[in-house]
Design an enzyme around this catalytic site. Sequence first.
Site, PDB file in Angstrom:
ATOM      1  N   LYS A 140      -8.104  13.988  -8.362  1.00 53.50           N
ATOM      2  CA  LYS A 140      -8.224  12.726  -9.099  1.00 53.50           C
ATOM      3  C   LYS A 140      -9.005  12.995 -10.389  1.00 53.50           C
ATOM      4  O   LYS A 140      -9.938  13.792 -10.385  1.00 53.50           O
ATOM      5  CB  LYS A 140      -8.980  11.694  -8.261  1.00 53.50           C
ATOM      6  CG  LYS A 140      -8.155  11.148  -7.114  1.00 53.50           C
ATOM      7  CD  LYS A 140      -8.839   9.995  -6.428  1.00 53.50           C
ATOM      8  CE  LYS A 140      -8.011   9.479  -5.287  1.00 53.50           C
ATOM      9  NZ  LYS A 140      -6.763   8.816  -5.737  1.00 53.50           N
ATOM     10  N   ARG A 193       0.557   8.355   2.733  1.00 54.31           N
ATOM     11  CA  ARG A 193       1.883   8.171   3.311  1.00 54.31           C
ATOM     12  C   ARG A 193       2.250   9.311   4.261  1.00 54.31           C
ATOM     13  O   ARG A 193       3.048   9.123   5.178  1.00 54.31           O
ATOM     14  CB  ARG A 193       2.930   7.999   2.201  1.00 54.31           C
ATOM     15  CG  ARG A 193       3.082   9.194   1.306  1.00 54.31           C
ATOM     16  CD  ARG A 193       3.791   8.859  -0.002  1.00 54.31           C
ATOM     17  NE  ARG A 193       2.918   8.150  -0.929  1.00 54.31           N
ATOM     18  CZ  ARG A 193       3.285   7.716  -2.135  1.00 54.31           C
ATOM     19  NH1 ARG A 193       4.529   7.916  -2.565  1.00 54.31           N
ATOM     20  NH2 ARG A 193       2.433   7.094  -2.921  1.00 54.31           N
TER      21      ARG A 193
HETATM   22  N1  BES Z   1      -6.222   6.349  -2.038  1.00 59.15           N
HETATM   23  C1  BES Z   1      -5.357   6.335  -3.141  1.00 59.15           C
HETATM   24  C2  BES Z   1      -5.008   4.946  -3.630  1.00 59.15           C
HETATM   25  C3  BES Z   1      -6.130   4.044  -4.095  1.00 59.15           C
HETATM   26  C4  BES Z   1      -6.321   3.817  -5.439  1.00 59.15           C
HETATM   27  C5  BES Z   1      -6.940   3.384  -3.196  1.00 59.15           C
HETATM   28  C6  BES Z   1      -7.303   2.957  -5.870  1.00 59.15           C
HETATM   29  C7  BES Z   1      -7.956   2.532  -3.631  1.00 59.15           C
HETATM   30  C8  BES Z   1      -8.128   2.311  -4.966  1.00 59.15           C
HETATM   31  C9  BES Z   1      -4.049   7.043  -2.799  1.00 59.15           C
HETATM   32  O1  BES Z   1      -4.135   8.064  -1.872  1.00 59.15           O
HETATM   33  C10 BES Z   1      -3.525   7.647  -4.061  1.00 59.15           C
HETATM   34  O2  BES Z   1      -4.215   8.435  -4.629  1.00 59.15           O
HETATM   35  N2  BES Z   1      -2.326   7.274  -4.480  1.00 59.15           N
HETATM   36  C11 BES Z   1      -1.742   7.800  -5.661  1.00 59.15           C
HETATM   37  C12 BES Z   1      -0.280   8.010  -5.412  1.00 59.15           C
HETATM   38  C13 BES Z   1       0.442   8.711  -6.514  1.00 59.15           C
HETATM   39  C14 BES Z   1      -0.048  10.138  -6.640  1.00 59.15           C
HETATM   40  C15 BES Z   1       1.904   8.679  -6.242  1.00 59.15           C
HETATM   41  C16 BES Z   1      -1.966   6.802  -6.781  1.00 59.15           C
HETATM   42  O3  BES Z   1      -1.858   5.598  -6.535  1.00 59.15           O
HETATM   43  O4  BES Z   1      -2.272   7.218  -7.889  1.00 59.15           O
HETATM   44 ZN    ZN Z   2      -4.685   9.932  -2.720  1.00 57.23          ZN
END
Ligand code: BES
Ligand code: ZN
Length: 482
Positions: A257, A332
């Site tokens: 991230k 997922r």
């Molecule tokens: N845990 C995150 C999503 C999230 C974002 C939760 C903000 C709480 C607050 C999830 O695992 C994630 O990182 N999703 C990605 C998916 C993408 C890489 C397709 C996202 O939403 O950026």
């Molecule tokens: Zn994630």
Amino acid sequence: MLNIKKIASYSMDENMVIVTDKNKQIPDFNFTKPETDFIHKEIERNESLVILNRFTNWIFIQTTDYSKDINVQKELLRKSGNTICKFVQENKIGHITIIDAVKDGRLTLSLFEGLALGNYQFIKYFKNAAEKKTSLTEISLFSDDITGADIQILSALIEGVYFARDLVNEPASLLNSVKFSQEIAEMGKKSGFKTEIFDKQKIKDLKMGGLLAVNKGSADPPTFTVLEWKPQNAVNKKPYILVGKGIVYDTGGLSLKPTHDSMDYMKCDMAGGATVAAVFMALARTKVPVYAIGLIPSTDNRLGPDAYSPGDVITISDGTTVEVLNTDAEGRLILADAICYANRFEPELIIDIATLTGAAHRAIGTQGMVGMGNASKNVVDLLVETGLNEHERIAVFPFWEEYGESIKSEIADIQNVGGDNAGAITAGKFLEYFTKYPYFHLDIAGTAFLKKGESYRGTGATGSGVRLLYRFLQAISNEKIR
Ligand code: BES
Ligand code: ZN
Ligand code: ZN
């Protein structure tokens, strides 16, 4: 925890909240003439909460307005409950009595709910926690319209929300998957639902390749917790299954991230799992006649020499191969294994709840969850209606077949990310792929954790979905819906 009780009489020298109808005469509480004049003046100024200082005690007069939609009124009262709570805390009040002068349990209980939820604190890491501790320890309710059972249910729900918030607020350094599962099992023992924790070996035996892949970068083993609430008088034979995402911390893995603050609150990534556990606690405590199973796959998602990588092909427990194109789309993958596990129960319905996508958060902010699925119209209508009643609103997104096309992979059955757009929906489509049973997906990425407090939902963990899913299953138990 708050001590909550129903009372048969009260005295006017207590701290009290009187809930009353704006358009009816103020009931006779022996107010003095100046007090009555003051109350009327305030109401005329459109002030819905009037506060009287009697020096020995406080009286809060909260008016309701039946010209407004019932759910709008209820939410105003929850927020007023939170306002009163903050006032009570500042004035170091320990006990308050709520009087249902409006004779409408729906409204008075909403104020009570806001007051109780607003009283939540997560202060254990302060040196001076004892000083910070809320003064409010007891709420009494006086009402002809509210039964002891109503109060019992609401207290269980409030305790459930507190339990979920505590789990989510706990830093990941102190709550790894093993500890998370143990906390759930302990709550199961206390409240009366069954739990079974699968360890890494059992997870391997079950070939849960999604959960194992995400866990590869971790120093701790994964867990898979199965919760069961199966009372003898259950209205259903086939279970309702709740699946909760249990990522105790999400760094994104090798698809790290970005810095700034996107990782700061990622201890909240097990909020779906915490919600599922809290719902089971409340179901068991109040003995709701519905057969339900909860499934919570859990690990952290980190980098390490062995961490799974973009480009990897992994195999979910049903044999589906997945090309991993982003290790931050990990939720997922673990949920896919859980949904495959759900299939063996031939469930009536599978609902998953997960902090799944930033896309859901960006689309509708913090005001509601994003929902989608292929469950029957009756089920979706009941979920949406319950969401409005509880102010845990669901924005139902389209779930058209075409969205599934973007997760097709060149080298495996599917891939774990879709295109640039509709990210919340392609995540839902990915999950739907793993079951042929009726399915609904709740994305709580926007609602599970608030960086900036919002009234009775508080700052930090909110316990999003606990009241929604409990009330949904309670409604199912009253009147079976397919
Ligand atoms: N845990 C995150 C999503 C999230 C974002 C939760 C903000 C709480 C607050 C999830 O695992 C994630 O990182 N999703 C990605 C998916 C993408 C890489 C397709 C996202 O939403 O950026
Ligand atoms: Zn994630
Ligand atoms: Zn995540």
